[in-house]
Design an enzyme around this catalytic site. Structure first.
Site, mmCIF file in Angstrom:
data_model
loop_
_atom_site.group_PDB
_atom_site.id
_atom_site.type_symbol
_atom_site.label_atom_id
_atom_site.label_comp_id
_atom_site.label_asym_id
_atom_site.label_seq_id
_atom_site.Cartn_x
_atom_site.Cartn_y
_atom_site.Cartn_z
ATOM 1 N N ASP B 23 84.784 -75.944 25.414
ATOM 2 C CA ASP B 23 85.407 -74.862 25.719
ATOM 3 C C ASP B 23 86.725 -74.734 24.827
ATOM 4 O O ASP B 23 87.254 -75.463 24.507
ATOM 5 C CB ASP B 23 86.240 -75.171 27.286
ATOM 6 C CG ASP B 23 85.222 -74.928 28.361
ATOM 7 O OD1 ASP B 23 83.832 -74.535 28.053
ATOM 8 O OD2 ASP B 23 85.463 -75.071 29.360
ATOM 9 N N LYS B 80 81.575 -66.762 29.488
ATOM 10 C CA LYS B 80 80.923 -66.969 30.965
ATOM 11 C C LYS B 80 81.124 -65.570 31.648
ATOM 12 O O LYS B 80 82.123 -64.795 31.388
ATOM 13 C CB LYS B 80 82.119 -67.883 31.722
ATOM 14 C CG LYS B 80 81.899 -69.285 31.418
ATOM 15 C CD LYS B 80 82.725 -70.286 32.081
ATOM 16 C CE LYS B 80 82.768 -71.486 31.658
ATOM 17 N NZ LYS B 80 81.546 -72.622 31.824
ATOM 18 N N GLY B 152 86.613 -79.190 35.748
ATOM 19 C CA GLY B 152 87.976 -79.106 35.382
ATOM 20 C C GLY B 152 88.575 -80.076 36.377
ATOM 21 O O GLY B 152 89.908 -80.156 36.560
ATOM 22 N N ARG B 164 71.296 -87.181 38.149
ATOM 23 C CA ARG B 164 70.395 -88.126 38.663
ATOM 24 C C ARG B 164 69.447 -87.673 39.563
ATOM 25 O O ARG B 164 68.379 -87.960 39.810
ATOM 26 C CB ARG B 164 71.213 -89.229 39.362
ATOM 27 C CG ARG B 164 71.573 -90.608 38.765
ATOM 28 C CD ARG B 164 72.106 -91.671 39.468
ATOM 29 N NE ARG B 164 72.653 -92.677 38.572
ATOM 30 C CZ ARG B 164 71.762 -93.622 38.073
ATOM 31 N NH1 ARG B 164 70.278 -93.645 38.255
ATOM 32 N NH2 ARG B 164 72.221 -94.689 37.273
ATOM 33 N N GLY B 213 83.282 -82.268 34.236
ATOM 34 C CA GLY B 213 84.040 -83.516 34.458
ATOM 35 C C GLY B 213 83.820 -84.636 33.043
ATOM 36 O O GLY B 213 84.605 -85.735 33.358
ATOM 37 N N GLY B 234 84.388 -79.445 28.733
ATOM 38 C CA GLY B 234 85.470 -78.211 28.917
ATOM 39 C C GLY B 234 86.599 -78.866 28.900
ATOM 40 O O GLY B 234 87.485 -78.967 27.829
ATOM 41 N N SER B 235 87.462 -79.044 30.097
ATOM 42 C CA SER B 235 88.875 -79.448 30.058
ATOM 43 C C SER B 235 89.079 -80.714 29.236
ATOM 44 O O SER B 235 90.223 -80.785 28.993
ATOM 45 C CB SER B 235 89.580 -79.395 31.504
ATOM 46 O OG SER B 235 88.949 -78.303 32.168
#
Lengths: 192, 291
Positions: B23, B80, B152, B164, B213, B234-235
């Site tokens: 990101d 996005k 995030g 999983r 995450g 991402g973050s």
């Protein structure tokens, strides 16, 4: 015969499937210790050339692979693999292994909307399906590099001695003939 | 012709495999990501952690900002749009984006229908928590799937749960006898053909990445060992102390995801990781958007 497939990033598993369909053994090169094993040929797959070029250098694979190719190891690069082999890249200041006398044009067909597939003649094989994904083409070749295929007047496959490069992805089709061509190059080299 | 396009779009995802998609919010960040070894970048105005902090309605980014990033890098650029917002998708296609993420990170524009992705020439990636969601998105034309995770948060637990779940359902479908597949299709609420594909190939019909995450090289390697074919971060990168170093380490961790010794080296001295929020501490579960 053992063919190594550079597996740093990209579509390497597809090449392994093609080799396995031809009954040829292969293994993956992900780091330096993997090239201690003997191998008779090397495939550099599609993916992002910036990523593969960076990882080649940082994982210490760059020099040994470059030297092996210069010493005659048969190598087959598709798409990003072609860019890694090219001595010149028209629109990128950075070159990588730079072992093959070709001048490549990166992202030559633009963004993903420019990706396409077609059929065209490949020297010594005949008509084959060709899939181009954000592909490069070869602007020019020199020295003893031979042009093997053209699409719309642009060079999309070439060979220089032990080095074979295609701008398209034979590994994304079901046609095994380009891989067979490379396996034949490896056999010839092993005999010599 | 339509099918050909979808095939080419699935092919691009194949080229991204074994890579990290990062990101970025500015051309400068995009260049850092490319130099660190990103195989593609996701252009967005605010990274998920900031979207979460800011609250309110979150929409497609300014096309000008996306174009700035397209000009800054040579690798594929994704962006996005909101779930169901097919006009945002039309706009992204008009600026020749390489991949559209119909994403639960943004506020959904439609609480019932996803975008009919078969109507587009550019590829779509969609999030999924389980096999049923993944196959429904593929049936709508998605050319690539990623776990939803919980964007995030810097907490990998939900991405792990989703990966999983998907892998175990794939194994279950793979071991069924053929006459059981009809009922499986009914229960998953997906077409029989897609279930048959999973049964025969023991995988999704498209490339499957992990997302949501991922904050450390170990997180990325964990997702790869659980069966992801690549990773979205991402973050985790630009919310950390040393983005360049962390990004490069995550790229290498994805290539050599089973080499614990190398992973140990890569995990050293990365500076501060993003702070993160536990799933119990968050009000809004983005993963619950769009099923």
């Amino acid at each position: 015969m053992q063919i190594a497939v550079l597996a740093l990033q990209g579509a390497f598993i597809e090449h392994e499937h093609m080799l396995s369909a031809l009954g040829v053994d292969s293994f993956e090169i992900r780091q330096l210790r993997d090239i201690q094993r003997p191998f008779d040929g090397l495939i550099i797959p599609g993916g992002e050339s910036t990523v593969q070029g960076k990882l080649l250098r940082e994982l210490g694979l760059f020099e040994p692979i470059r030297q092996a190719i210069s010493a005659g190891l048969p190598v087959f690069g598709t798409c990003a693999g072609l860019l890694l082999l090219a001595k010149e890249i028209a629109n990128d200041s950075r070159v990588h292994l730079a072992t093959m006398d070709i001048r490549a044009v990166r992202n030559a067909y633009g963004h993903q909307l420019g990706s396409f597939d077609t059929q065209a003649a490949f020297a010594g094989i005949g008509e084959i399906p060709m899939t181009f994904i954000r592909a490069p083409y070869i602007g020019s070749v020199w020295a003893d590099t031979q042009v093997l295929a053209e699409v719309d007047g642009k060079i999309v496959a070439a060979r220089q001695g032990n080095q074979l490069a295609t701008a398209f992805h034979p590994e994304l089709t079901r046609d095994l003939r380009v891989h067979e061509y490379f396996v034949h190059m490896v056999e010839q080299h092993a005999k010599a | 012709m339509e099918n050909k396009r979808l095939e080419l779009n699935k092919n691009l995802a194949q080229m991204l495999k074994g890579g990290v998609i990062m990101d970025v919010t500015t051309p400068e960040q995009a260049k850092i990501a490319e130099a660190a070894g990103a195989c593609a970048v996701m252009a967005l105005e605010r990274i998920p952690a900031d979207i979460r902090a800011a609250g309110g309605v979150s929409r497609m980014s300014d096309p000008k900002m996306i174009k700035g990033i397209q000009e800054a890098v040579s690798i594929p650029v994704m962006a996005k749009c909101r779930i169901g917002h097919f006009v945002e998708a039309q706009i992204l296609q008009a600026i020749e984006i390489d991949y559209i993420d119909e994403s639960e990170v943004l506020s959904p524009a439609d609480d019932k229908y996803h975008i009919d992705k078969t109507a587009f020439d550019v590829p779509f990636v969609c999030g999924a928590k389980d096999l049923g969601e993944a196959l429904r998105r593929i049936n709508e034309g998605a050319a690539m799937i990623r776990t939803k995770g919980e964007p995030g948060t810097g907490d990998v637990v939900q991405a792990v749960r989703h990966m999983r779940m998907m892998q175990s359902e794939i194994r279950r479908i793979g071991s069924m006898s053929e006459d059981e597949l009809f009922d499986a299709a009914k229960l998953l609420q997906v077409p029989y053909d897609l279930v048959l594909y999973v049964h025969e190939h023991k995988k999704l019909p498209v490339v499957n990445f992990a997302a949501g995450g991922v904050a450390t090289p170990a997180d990325a390697a964990l997702m790869m060992q659980l069966g992801a074919e690549g990773v979205f971060v991402g973050s985790g990168i630009f919310k950390s102390g040393n983005p360049e170093k962390r990004a490069a380490a995550i790229v290498k961790a994805v290539t050599n995801f089973t080499d614990a010794k190398l992973l140990a080296e890569l995990s050293e001295d990365l500076g501060e990781a993003m702070v993160g929020i536990n799933e119990q501490e968050i009000q809004l579960l983005m993963a619950e958007r769009g099923k």
